[in-house]
Scaffold this motif. Structure first.
Motif, PDB file in Angstrom:
ATOM      1  N   ASN A 163       0.835  -1.199   0.000  1.00 24.60           N
ATOM      2  CA  ASN A 163       0.000   0.000   0.000  1.00 24.60           C
ATOM      3  C   ASN A 163       0.871   1.250   0.000  1.00 24.60           C
ATOM      4  OD1 ASN A 163       0.479  -0.949   2.930  1.00 24.60           O
ATOM      5  ND2 ASN A 163      -0.107   1.199   3.190  1.00 24.60           N
ATOM      6  N   GLN A 199      -0.654   6.743   3.048  1.00 25.76           N
ATOM      7  CA  GLN A 199      -1.421   7.953   2.788  1.00 25.76           C
ATOM      8  C   GLN A 199      -2.800   7.758   3.408  1.00 25.76           C
ATOM      9  OE1 GLN A 199      -0.492  10.200  -0.892  1.00 25.76           O
ATOM     10  NE2 GLN A 199      -2.560   9.582  -1.461  1.00 25.76           N
ATOM     11  N   PRO A 200      -3.064   8.357   4.563  1.00 23.95           N
ATOM     12  CA  PRO A 200      -4.360   8.161   5.217  1.00 23.95           C
ATOM     13  C   PRO A 200      -5.515   8.438   4.255  1.00 23.95           C
ATOM     14  CG  PRO A 200      -2.869   9.323   6.676  1.00 23.95           C
ATOM     15  CD  PRO A 200      -2.175   9.219   5.347  1.00 23.95           C
ATOM     16  N   GLY A 201      -6.467   7.514   4.249  1.00 24.04           N
ATOM     17  CA  GLY A 201      -7.612   7.633   3.355  1.00 24.04           C
ATOM     18  C   GLY A 201      -7.446   6.887   2.050  1.00 24.04           C
ATOM     19  N   ASP A 202      -6.221   6.430   1.741  1.00 21.62           N
ATOM     20  CA  ASP A 202      -5.982   5.655   0.522  1.00 21.62           C
ATOM     21  C   ASP A 202      -6.156   4.181   0.855  1.00 21.62           C
ATOM     22  OD1 ASP A 202      -4.887   4.246  -1.665  1.00 21.62           O
ATOM     23  OD2 ASP A 202      -3.608   5.934  -2.174  1.00 21.62           O
ATOM     24  N   ASP A 203      -7.225   3.579   0.343  1.00 15.71           N
ATOM     25  CA  ASP A 203      -7.520   2.176   0.642  1.00 15.71           C
ATOM     26  C   ASP A 203      -7.101   1.231  -0.474  1.00 15.71           C
ATOM     27  OD1 ASP A 203      -8.647   2.812   3.120  1.00 15.71           O
ATOM     28  OD2 ASP A 203     -10.583   3.279   2.205  1.00 15.71           O
ATOM     29  N   ASN A 204      -6.209   1.662  -1.333  1.00 21.15           N
ATOM     30  CA  ASN A 204      -5.773   0.849  -2.464  1.00 21.15           C
ATOM     31  C   ASN A 204      -4.692  -0.129  -2.033  1.00 21.15           C
ATOM     32  OD1 ASN A 204      -5.512  -0.107  -5.099  1.00 21.15           O
ATOM     33  ND2 ASN A 204      -3.993   1.437  -5.628  1.00 21.15           N
TER      34      ASN A 204
END
Length: 198
Positions: free
Chosen positions: A166, A169-174
């Motif tokens: 991953n 980056q907070p909020g990046d759920d990729n």
């Protein structure tokens, strides 16, 4: 040759199996890893101790999900104090001017051959902590600094292998956990082949 591999979680260990190689699940975080590393060494020193798991990469690093790296250095990045002016890492306090040099832990056992990419890592008990200075590192994990510290203190040969799952980056759920575990497993077999052939 005796090789032991520590995995932080059963998920990271799920695809790896190899005759003659001992595998253990250490648990997530710095405390669990320090305990399991020392317990492993007291039970009998292997020729090589490897920590293998997934990691996030910082947006400024030249990495991508699915890449695999050997970790060249670790810093316990969330060790410090919150103040009205923000977070201050313990290494930046005037209490011990030599602390910063001692706080960055380097792996002296990286193989010179094999085409391995390397990365500098920050270890955190709080993943994706927005308050740390990540400018001098490439990846984050939750165990490496403790592993490095114990191995260096005990004079144990060690390596840390990380597959990128991953972006930090907070909020990046990729996330690609299945793909990173596959990449980790393949790279771990290649690393062990290299160690056994040396």
């Amino acid at each position: 040759m005796q090789i032991t591999v520590l995995f932080p979680t059963a998920t990271e260990a799920s695809l790896f199996q190899r005759d003659g190689v001992t595998t253990l699940v250490s648990g997530v975080g710095l405390t669990a890893t320090a305990y399991q590393t020392l317990k492993t060494l007291h039970a009998g020193r292997p020729d090589w101790l490897i920590l293998a798991g997934v990691a996030g990469y910082y947006p400024h690093a030249d990495l991508a999900i699915g890449d695999v790296v050997l970790v060249e250095s670790e810093v316990e990045a969330d060790l410090g104090f919150h103040t009205p002016d923000g977070f201050i890492h313990l290494a930046h306090l005037p209490l011990d001017m030599d602390f910063e040099r001692r706080h960055t832990l380097a792996c002296p056992h990286l193989p010179a051959e094999g085409g391995w990419r390397t990365a500098r890592s920050a270890s955190l008990n709080v993943a994706m902590a927005p308050f740390i200075d990540s400018s001098a590192v490439d990846i984050e994990n939750m165990e490496g600094a403790a592993f490095f510290h114990v191995c260096l203190q005990e004079q144990q040969r060690f390596l840390q292998l990380r597959a990128i799952s991953n972006v930090v980056q907070p909020g990046d759920d990729n996330w690609d956990l299945p793909g990173s575990v596959r990449a980790l497993t393949d790279a771990l077999h290649r690393l062990i082949d290299q160690l056994q052939a040396a």
